[in-house]
Write a protein that holds these residues in place. Structure first.
Motif, PDB file in Angstrom:
ATOM      1  N   GLN A  76       0.824  -1.205   0.000  1.00 48.94           N
ATOM      2  CA  GLN A  76       0.000   0.000   0.000  1.00 48.94           C
ATOM      3  C   GLN A  76       0.857   1.254   0.000  1.00 48.94           C
ATOM      4  O   GLN A  76       2.008   1.234   0.428  1.00 48.94           O
ATOM      5  CB  GLN A  76      -0.915   0.002   1.218  1.00 48.94           C
ATOM      6  CG  GLN A  76      -0.158   0.033   2.536  1.00 48.94           C
ATOM      7  CD  GLN A  76      -1.063  -0.048   3.755  1.00 48.94           C
ATOM      8  OE1 GLN A  76      -2.188  -0.516   3.680  1.00 48.94           O
ATOM      9  NE2 GLN A  76      -0.564   0.403   4.888  1.00 48.94           N
ATOM     10  N   ASP A  77       0.263   2.325  -0.508  1.00 47.63           N
ATOM     11  CA  ASP A  77       0.867   3.650  -0.371  1.00 47.63           C
ATOM     12  C   ASP A  77       0.642   4.106   1.063  1.00 47.63           C
ATOM     13  O   ASP A  77      -0.471   4.487   1.437  1.00 47.63           O
ATOM     14  CB  ASP A  77       0.229   4.628  -1.362  1.00 47.63           C
ATOM     15  CG  ASP A  77       0.621   4.337  -2.801  1.00 47.63           C
ATOM     16  OD1 ASP A  77       1.747   3.859  -3.020  1.00 47.63           O
ATOM     17  OD2 ASP A  77      -0.201   4.586  -3.705  1.00 47.63           O
ATOM     18  N   VAL A  78       1.693   4.061   1.846  1.00 47.76           N
ATOM     19  CA  VAL A  78       1.554   4.207   3.295  1.00 47.76           C
ATOM     20  C   VAL A  78       0.981   5.562   3.687  1.00 47.76           C
ATOM     21  O   VAL A  78       0.036   5.654   4.485  1.00 47.76           O
ATOM     22  CB  VAL A  78       2.921   3.977   3.974  1.00 47.76           C
ATOM     23  CG1 VAL A  78       2.808   4.235   5.479  1.00 47.76           C
ATOM     24  CG2 VAL A  78       3.414   2.563   3.706  1.00 47.76           C
ATOM     25  N   VAL A 109      -0.375 -10.049   5.808  1.00 45.99           N
ATOM     26  CA  VAL A 109       0.844  -9.238   5.833  1.00 45.99           C
ATOM     27  C   VAL A 109       0.533  -7.919   5.133  1.00 45.99           C
ATOM     28  O   VAL A 109      -0.266  -7.874   4.191  1.00 45.99           O
ATOM     29  CB  VAL A 109       2.051  -9.927   5.153  1.00 45.99           C
ATOM     30  CG1 VAL A 109       2.404 -11.238   5.831  1.00 45.99           C
ATOM     31  CG2 VAL A 109       1.801 -10.138   3.670  1.00 45.99           C
ATOM     32  N   VAL A 110       1.157  -6.835   5.590  1.00 45.25           N
ATOM     33  CA  VAL A 110       1.003  -5.525   4.975  1.00 45.25           C
ATOM     34  C   VAL A 110       2.393  -4.939   4.774  1.00 45.25           C
ATOM     35  O   VAL A 110       3.186  -4.858   5.727  1.00 45.25           O
ATOM     36  CB  VAL A 110       0.153  -4.579   5.847  1.00 45.25           C
ATOM     37  CG1 VAL A 110      -0.036  -3.239   5.137  1.00 45.25           C
ATOM     38  CG2 VAL A 110      -1.211  -5.202   6.143  1.00 45.25           C
ATOM     39  N   LEU A 111       2.675  -4.535   3.535  1.00 44.21           N
ATOM     40  CA  LEU A 111       3.987  -4.009   3.158  1.00 44.21           C
ATOM     41  C   LEU A 111       3.837  -2.628   2.539  1.00 44.21           C
ATOM     42  O   LEU A 111       2.787  -2.295   1.980  1.00 44.21           O
ATOM     43  CB  LEU A 111       4.661  -4.921   2.121  1.00 44.21           C
ATOM     44  CG  LEU A 111       5.065  -6.335   2.535  1.00 44.21           C
ATOM     45  CD1 LEU A 111       5.433  -7.128   1.286  1.00 44.21           C
ATOM     46  CD2 LEU A 111       6.239  -6.276   3.484  1.00 44.21           C
ATOM     47  N   PRO A 112       4.885  -1.802   2.594  1.00 39.39           N
ATOM     48  CA  PRO A 112       4.884  -0.594   1.760  1.00 39.39           C
ATOM     49  C   PRO A 112       4.837  -0.984   0.290  1.00 39.39           C
ATOM     50  O   PRO A 112       5.296  -2.069  -0.104  1.00 39.39           O
ATOM     51  CB  PRO A 112       6.210   0.085   2.124  1.00 39.39           C
ATOM     52  CG  PRO A 112       6.589  -0.483   3.452  1.00 39.39           C
ATOM     53  CD  PRO A 112       6.069  -1.889   3.469  1.00 39.39           C
ATOM     54  N   MET A 113       4.287  -0.100  -0.536  1.00 33.20           N
ATOM     55  CA  MET A 113       4.094  -0.417  -1.947  1.00 33.20           C
ATOM     56  C   MET A 113       5.401  -0.805  -2.638  1.00 33.20           C
ATOM     57  O   MET A 113       5.449  -1.779  -3.409  1.00 33.20           O
ATOM     58  CB  MET A 113       3.460   0.777  -2.662  1.00 33.20           C
ATOM     59  CG  MET A 113       3.236   0.558  -4.155  1.00 33.20           C
ATOM     60  SD  MET A 113       2.181  -0.866  -4.532  1.00 33.20           S
ATOM     61  CE  MET A 113       0.605  -0.220  -4.005  1.00 33.20           C
ATOM     62  N   ALA A 114       6.491  -0.087  -2.389  1.00 33.31           N
ATOM     63  CA  ALA A 114       7.757  -0.373  -3.079  1.00 33.31           C
ATOM     64  C   ALA A 114       8.243  -1.786  -2.774  1.00 33.31           C
ATOM     65  O   ALA A 114       8.730  -2.496  -3.671  1.00 33.31           O
ATOM     66  CB  ALA A 114       8.808   0.654  -2.669  1.00 33.31           C
ATOM     67  N   ASP A 115       8.116  -2.233  -1.521  1.00 33.34           N
ATOM     68  CA  ASP A 115       8.559  -3.578  -1.156  1.00 33.34           C
ATOM     69  C   ASP A 115       7.668  -4.643  -1.783  1.00 33.34           C
ATOM     70  O   ASP A 115       8.140  -5.697  -2.222  1.00 33.34           O
ATOM     71  CB  ASP A 115       8.570  -3.733   0.365  1.00 33.34           C
ATOM     72  CG  ASP A 115       9.594  -2.835   1.036  1.00 33.34           C
ATOM     73  OD1 ASP A 115      10.506  -2.351   0.332  1.00 33.34           O
ATOM     74  OD2 ASP A 115       9.471  -2.605   2.254  1.00 33.34           O
ATOM     75  N   ALA A 116       6.346  -4.394  -1.820  1.00 32.12           N
ATOM     76  CA  ALA A 116       5.436  -5.365  -2.432  1.00 32.12           C
ATOM     77  C   ALA A 116       5.703  -5.486  -3.932  1.00 32.12           C
ATOM     78  O   ALA A 116       5.690  -6.589  -4.486  1.00 32.12           O
ATOM     79  CB  ALA A 116       3.994  -4.944  -2.184  1.00 32.12           C
ATOM     80  N   GLN A 117       5.958  -4.363  -4.602  1.00 39.88           N
ATOM     81  CA  GLN A 117       6.266  -4.409  -6.027  1.00 39.88           C
ATOM     82  C   GLN A 117       7.599  -5.101  -6.293  1.00 39.88           C
ATOM     83  O   GLN A 117       7.752  -5.819  -7.282  1.00 39.88           O
ATOM     84  CB  GLN A 117       6.257  -2.995  -6.609  1.00 39.88           C
ATOM     85  CG  GLN A 117       4.864  -2.389  -6.708  1.00 39.88           C
ATOM     86  CD  GLN A 117       4.865  -0.992  -7.273  1.00 39.88           C
ATOM     87  OE1 GLN A 117       5.808  -0.230  -7.068  1.00 39.88           O
ATOM     88  NE2 GLN A 117       3.807  -0.622  -7.974  1.00 39.88           N
ATOM     89  N   VAL A 150      -1.586  -3.397  17.275  1.00 34.21           N
ATOM     90  CA  VAL A 150      -1.738  -3.646  18.710  1.00 34.21           C
ATOM     91  C   VAL A 150      -0.389  -3.852  19.380  1.00 34.21           C
ATOM     92  O   VAL A 150      -0.302  -3.924  20.610  1.00 34.21           O
ATOM     93  CB  VAL A 150      -2.647  -4.869  18.955  1.00 34.21           C
ATOM     94  CG1 VAL A 150      -4.063  -4.584  18.478  1.00 34.21           C
ATOM     95  CG2 VAL A 150      -2.103  -6.117  18.262  1.00 34.21           C
ATOM     96  N   ALA A 151       0.681  -3.971  18.588  1.00 32.55           N
ATOM     97  CA  ALA A 151       2.049  -4.044  19.099  1.00 32.55           C
ATOM     98  C   ALA A 151       2.975  -3.540  18.004  1.00 32.55           C
ATOM     99  O   ALA A 151       2.677  -3.643  16.814  1.00 32.55           O
ATOM    100  CB  ALA A 151       2.419  -5.470  19.507  1.00 32.55           C
ATOM    101  N   GLY A 152       4.124  -2.981  18.410  1.00 32.08           N
ATOM    102  CA  GLY A 152       5.040  -2.410  17.429  1.00 32.08           C
ATOM    103  C   GLY A 152       4.571  -1.041  16.972  1.00 32.08           C
ATOM    104  O   GLY A 152       3.883  -0.320  17.689  1.00 32.08           O
ATOM    105  N   THR A 153       4.908  -0.698  15.748  1.00 35.35           N
ATOM    106  CA  THR A 153       4.554   0.617  15.205  1.00 35.35           C
ATOM    107  C   THR A 153       3.880   0.454  13.850  1.00 35.35           C
ATOM    108  O   THR A 153       4.199  -0.465  13.089  1.00 35.35           O
ATOM    109  CB  THR A 153       5.807   1.495  15.024  1.00 35.35           C
ATOM    110  OG1 THR A 153       6.762   0.791  14.213  1.00 35.35           O
ATOM    111  CG2 THR A 153       6.434   1.826  16.363  1.00 35.35           C
ATOM    112  N   PRO A 154       2.937   1.339  13.514  1.00 39.43           N
ATOM    113  CA  PRO A 154       2.338   1.310  12.170  1.00 39.43           C
ATOM    114  C   PRO A 154       3.367   1.698  11.116  1.00 39.43           C
ATOM    115  O   PRO A 154       4.406   2.309  11.427  1.00 39.43           O
ATOM    116  CB  PRO A 154       1.208   2.326  12.271  1.00 39.43           C
ATOM    117  CG  PRO A 154       1.562   3.207  13.409  1.00 39.43           C
ATOM    118  CD  PRO A 154       2.353   2.386  14.363  1.00 39.43           C
ATOM    119  N   LEU A 155       3.081   1.363   9.880  1.00 40.42           N
ATOM    120  CA  LEU A 155       4.051   1.603   8.801  1.00 40.42           C
ATOM    121  C   LEU A 155       4.404   3.081   8.659  1.00 40.42           C
ATOM    122  O   LEU A 155       5.544   3.425   8.363  1.00 40.42           O
ATOM    123  CB  LEU A 155       3.500   1.062   7.476  1.00 40.42           C
ATOM    124  CG  LEU A 155       3.429  -0.458   7.331  1.00 40.42           C
ATOM    125  CD1 LEU A 155       2.818  -0.841   5.986  1.00 40.42           C
ATOM    126  CD2 LEU A 155       4.812  -1.092   7.479  1.00 40.42           C
TER     127      LEU A 155
END
Length: 440
Positions: free
Chosen positions: A128-130, A235-243, A146-151
């Protein structure tokens, strides 16, 4: 003069006959209470689900896709053709020129295998486009872990958000709390993420040819999506990593958020027309709710139950009023005959009995709505939470203020009361005055 006399007599008669109608008064008040509370619960629940789709799920108001078939136009997830870099350029130009668009985010759907040194599992998620997704989610939903940090807060390279179930499979410690939206002024509670050391390896088949690609990513957050089956694979990734994982510059869809003042239907038609003018005739612009099957099913169930309760409440109220009217007015036949012998018309007597029942109905409605208001205030202040079946996190038990429903219920009850009074009164007035007065 006649109106004042009617009002005075009807109020006095209601007070004088009050004990005879006490049971009817209680029944009508409970019916109003049940109907108004259910209407408030229905409206608040539908609004919560709508908010979950539009903001927590980051769909916004519109979804732009390239359906692969007619089925894909009707059923979400049935298949999409990729939006290439060239198509994205044209879409971006159209969206950038629209004054009603607040944010637009690209989504790339991904799936494959994720593994660490101990275990492997299937994943299904998105890139996704964060920054844009954060804008669509808004302040209440932007802190989505719920744990860690959002993207959007993460500064480390190659970040990765895991669903709770998948994180547990991979050996991470899972907090016992679920996701809850932030209220205005709230500060999110930060919890550290504790996963086995080292990055995860994500493997997927790349676009175009049957080749396999892999990337490494660092678990930086754990997300509770609310549905166990999704949490077990998410799983949720930044767009650049998913591409990079899919070795592509394509995306699957766009999610578009409009301004609060925008006409959503007009914006949909306008954007669709501009895309067609740009030669993108195979790209569709859907409303967020067009293929949200769960939302429509949930809304239909609650609406059907509300309509059923409304019919039952009307039937009970009418039957109770009709029985009370027969008992009350039949015993006052000589009173009505006396009024007619003094020169009062049939219409006067009909209006008098209708007013008596209407005052009773208004009093019952006022009591029912008053108790409703107290309960709504108490529930909203208590902030009760519960976990629905099939969900992994708690949702608020809320009751909405539904002023139009309150007013409509009171008006309907008055109308029912007037009809219920007319049936026995007309029957009584058909008898000759002399015959009624001569009865012992």
């Amino acid at each position: 003069m006649t109106a004042k006399l009617l009002l005075t007599m009807s109020l006095r008669n209601l007070w004088r006959q009050g004990r005879k109608t006490l049971g009817t008064f209680v029944v009508m008040s409970i019916s109003v209470l049940a109907l108004c509370l259910l209407a408030g619960y229905t409206q608040s629940s539908v609004a919560l689900i709508r908010d979950a789709f539009m903001h927590w799920g980051a769909r916004g108001h519109l979804v732009i896709e390239r359906p692969a078939s007619d089925l894909a136009r009707q059923v979400e997830g049935a298949g999409q053709l990729p939006l290439t870099a060239e198509l994205q350029g044209d879409i971006n130009s159209v969206l950038a020129s629209d004054p009603d668009i607040v944010a637009s985010a690209r989504i790339l759907r991904i799936s494959g295998m994720v593994s660490n040194a101990q275990v492997s599992s299937i994943f299904a998620g998105i890139g996704q486009d964060v920054r844009e997704i954060r804008a669509i989610k808004g302040p209440a939903y932007e802190y989505d872990v719920v744990a860690g940090t959002p993207l959007w807060m993460e500064t480390r390279a190659e970040p990765l958000i895991l669903g709770q179930g998948l994180a547990a499979i991979l050996g991470c410690e899972i907090p016992s709390v679920g996701f809850a939206p932030l209220q205005p002024g709230d500060t999110p509670e930060s919890r550290p993420i504790n996963c086995p050391p080292g990055p995860l390896e994500l493997t997927a088949t790349t676009r175009g040819t049957a080749r396999v690609n892999a990337i490494r990513a660092l678990p930086t957050g754990i997300m509770d999506w609310g549905i166990k089956e999704i949490n077990d694979r998410l799983v949720v990734l930044p767009m650049a990593d998913a591409q990079a994982l899919l070795n592509t510059s394509d995306v699957s869809e766009y999610h578009v958020l409009l301004s609060d003042s925008a006409d959503v239907g007009a914006a949909q038609a306008r954007i669709k027309g501009q895309l067609q003018q740009a030669g993108l005739s195979d790209i569709e612009v859907f409303l967020w709710s067009d293929r949200a099957a769960f939302y429509h099913q949930f809304k239909a169930v609650l609406s059907g139950f509300l309509n059923f309760i409304a019919i039952i409440a009307c039937a009970i109220g009418f039957t109770s009023l009709l029985n009370a009217s027969y008992m009350n007015f039949s015993q006052r036949a000589r009173e009505f005959a006396t009024l007619r012998s003094l020169g009062f018309t049939r219409r006067f007597v009909l209006t008098l009995t209708a007013l008596e029942n209407s005052w009773l109905a208004l009093a019952a409605a006022a009591l029912g709505i008053g108790i409703t208001a107290a309960i709504v205030w108490a529930v909203r202040a208590a902030q009760i939470m519960w976990t629905p079946p099939g969900s992994t996190n708690a949702i608020p038990v809320d009751l909405a203020w539904v002023i139009p429903i309150y007013l409509a219920t009171a008006c309907a009850l008055v109308l029912i009361a007037a009809v219920a009074s007319a049936i026995p009164t007309r029957k009584i007035l058909r008898r000759p005055i002399r015959a009624v007065l001569s009865d012992a």
